[in-house]
Scaffold this motif. Structure first.
Motif, short mmCIF file in Angstrom:
data_model
loop_
_atom_site.label_atom_id
_atom_site.label_comp_id
_atom_site.label_asym_id
_atom_site.label_seq_id
_atom_site.Cartn_x
_atom_site.Cartn_y
_atom_site.Cartn_z
N ASN A 285 -14.39 0.84 -11.77
CA ASN A 285 -13.04 0.28 -11.69
C ASN A 285 -12.04 1.11 -12.48
O ASN A 285 -10.91 1.32 -12.04
N ALA A 286 -12.47 1.60 -13.63
CA ALA A 286 -11.58 2.44 -14.45
C ALA A 286 -11.26 3.75 -13.72
O ALA A 286 -10.13 4.24 -13.78
N LEU A 287 -12.26 4.31 -13.01
CA LEU A 287 -12.01 5.55 -12.27
C LEU A 287 -11.09 5.30 -11.08
O LEU A 287 -10.21 6.12 -10.78
N LEU A 288 -11.26 4.18 -10.40
CA LEU A 288 -10.35 3.83 -9.31
C LEU A 288 -8.91 3.77 -9.82
O LEU A 288 -7.98 4.31 -9.19
N ALA A 289 -8.71 3.13 -10.96
CA ALA A 289 -7.36 3.00 -11.53
C ALA A 289 -6.82 4.35 -11.98
O ALA A 289 -5.65 4.69 -11.73
N ALA A 290 -7.68 5.14 -12.64
CA ALA A 290 -7.22 6.44 -13.15
C ALA A 290 -6.87 7.39 -12.01
O ALA A 290 -5.85 8.11 -12.08
N VAL B 148 -13.15 9.46 -17.57
CA VAL B 148 -13.67 8.25 -16.95
C VAL B 148 -14.80 8.58 -15.97
O VAL B 148 -15.82 7.88 -15.91
N ALA B 149 -14.62 9.67 -15.21
CA ALA B 149 -15.67 10.08 -14.26
C ALA B 149 -16.96 10.42 -14.99
O ALA B 149 -18.06 10.09 -14.52
N MET B 150 -16.85 11.08 -16.15
CA MET B 150 -18.05 11.40 -16.93
C MET B 150 -18.73 10.13 -17.44
O MET B 150 -19.96 10.05 -17.47
N ARG B 151 -17.94 9.13 -17.83
CA ARG B 151 -18.54 7.86 -18.27
C ARG B 151 -19.28 7.20 -17.11
O ARG B 151 -20.37 6.65 -17.29
N LEU B 152 -18.69 7.26 -15.93
CA LEU B 152 -19.35 6.66 -14.77
C LEU B 152 -20.63 7.41 -14.43
O LEU B 152 -21.67 6.78 -14.14
N ALA B 153 -20.59 8.73 -14.46
CA ALA B 153 -21.80 9.52 -14.16
C ALA B 153 -22.91 9.19 -15.15
O ALA B 153 -24.09 9.08 -14.78
N GLY B 154 -22.54 9.04 -16.42
CA GLY B 154 -23.53 8.69 -17.44
C GLY B 154 -24.08 7.30 -17.24
O GLY B 154 -25.28 7.05 -17.46
N ALA B 155 -23.22 6.38 -16.82
CA ALA B 155 -23.67 5.00 -16.58
C ALA B 155 -24.62 4.94 -15.37
O ALA B 155 -25.61 4.21 -15.39
N ILE B 156 -24.30 5.69 -14.33
CA ILE B 156 -25.18 5.73 -13.14
C ILE B 156 -26.51 6.39 -13.50
O ILE B 156 -27.58 5.92 -13.14
N ASP B 157 -26.42 7.54 -14.20
CA ASP B 157 -27.60 8.29 -14.64
C ASP B 157 -28.60 8.44 -13.49
O ASP B 157 -29.74 7.97 -13.56
N ALA B 158 -28.13 9.10 -12.44
CA ALA B 158 -28.91 9.19 -11.20
C ALA B 158 -30.28 9.82 -11.43
O ALA B 158 -30.41 10.82 -12.12
#
Length: 365
Positions: A159-164, A233-243
């Motif tokens: 959601n933060a990345l969508l907003a940013a 924000v994108a880096m935070r999302l990538a870390g949260a996904i941790d594919a």
């Protein structure tokens, strides 16, 4: 035949002013010629295309203008609150264009600042031009789906990345750039340059004006949060996904197909252990050699590399799609361990890399 006032018979101040203006005109003409010659002899791959140049000018003017307006308004408010509204009004109105002043001083030639802004502009232009490839007609986009997952950490970051990204896109499409969205160090540097340019244009140069401008600049610095930048924000999302390794290829392809280039860059950066700016730089390189190496270091297979390469070629006219097709088999044949070893220097801390480059330059002198 004589045209205009006779300079010889004009008053001394007028003669001095005319001579000074003529000398300034000569200097400007020489500088213009030097710049034109330098531009003419630039290699094609070093020259900005017109679309990138215009967007870069828009972004730079917008960032400087937003910071300048904040500093002027707050400094004027401080002086008005201190019972000195006349000085505050002078700060609001004083001086010529700050962008022009910083350009003349060559402060905007700063390599770190321009590297960041050029990369940001190219990234956004390529993201806008990527072909859309949603999985199915009833399928939501990747980022929308991630924003709805039960994992609150992933959903919050999505959601933060969508907003940013929406904020960045709106700023790019309008004249409403309200924040710099620069890394903290570059924002800090730019704020003080702008404050100094404002101060230079204030006619009285009083200590009260200086203090107000400095306090307003400090306020701009304290309000800046580099964690709100789409890149962070994108880096935070990538870390949260941790594919997981088996999920990585599909995630990269879907991020590209969703035109979320920042998420593609962040997922790639997270998977190979480099910083966002490094992954962005190799993604934007038209040759693509380091990008293919990074994808192989992440153990991405040939079909996935082909889809990514073709999508980027569609979006970036600088890329040679035929050369990519010819090299695809060789790219896919690179062993993962070899690719990881070759990519190793990129994973070093940026200050360490800068120190290594500085030592290398000193050896070449």
């Amino acid at each position: 035949m004589s045209v205009g006032p006779d300079l010889a018979s004009a008053p001394a101040p007028l003669r001095i002013d005319a001579v000074s203006r003529a000398e300034l005109a000569r200097v400007r003409a020489e500088a213009r010629l030097t710049a034109t010659i330098a531009d003419f002899f630039l290699d094609a791959d070093a020259r900005l295309d017109e679309r990138t140049r215009l967007r870069l000018a828009h972004v730079l003017d917008g960032i400087v203008g937003a910071i300048e307006a904040d500093i002027r308004r707050h400094a004027a408010r401080l002086l008005a609150n201190a019972g000195d509204p006349a000085r505050g009004e002078a700060i609001l109105k004083a001086g010529a264009s700050v962008v022009a002043r910083l350009t003349r001083a060559e402060l905007l030639h700063d390599g770190d600042l321009m590297d960041e802004l050029i990369a940001r502009v190219r990234h956004d232009l390529i993201a806008d031009a990527l072909p859309v490839a949603i999985t199915g007609p009833d399928e939501s986009s990747l980022l929308v789906r991630l924003a709805s997952v039960p994992d609150t950490v992933v959903a919050s970051a999505a959601n933060a990345l969508l907003a940013a990204e929406s904020r960045r896109r709106t700023a790019n499409e309008t004249d409403a750039i309200a924040r710099s969205e620069l890394p903290a160090e570059l924002h800090h540097r730019l704020v003080w340059w702008i404050a100094a340019a404002i101060r230079e244009g204030v006619p009285d140069g009083s200590a009260a004006s200086d203090r107000a401008i400095a306090d307003a600049a400090l306020r701009s610095l304290s309000a800046h949060d580099e964690g709100d930048r789409p890149e962070a924000v994108a880096m935070r999302l990538a870390g949260a996904i941790d594919a997981r390794p088996e999920e990585l290829a599909a995630l990269l392809v879907e991020a590209i197909g969703d035109r979320r280039l920042s998420l593609f860059v962040a997922v790639l950066a997270h998977s190979v252990g480099v910083e966002f700016d490094q992954a962005r730089a190799i993604t934007l390189e038209p040759e693509g050699d380091r990008l293919w190496l990074a994808l192989r270091a992440a153990d991405v297979d040939r079909p996935t590399i082909a889809r990514i390469g073709l999508a980027l070629s569609d979006a970036d006219p600088r890329r040679d799609v035929e050369a990519f097709a010819d090299a695809l088999d060789a790219i896919a044949a690179v062993p993962v361990a070899d690719a990881q070893a070759a990519l190793g220097p990129l994973s070093l801390h940026r200050d360490f890399r800068a120190a290594i480059r500085a030592l290398g330059r000193s050896d070449r002198r």
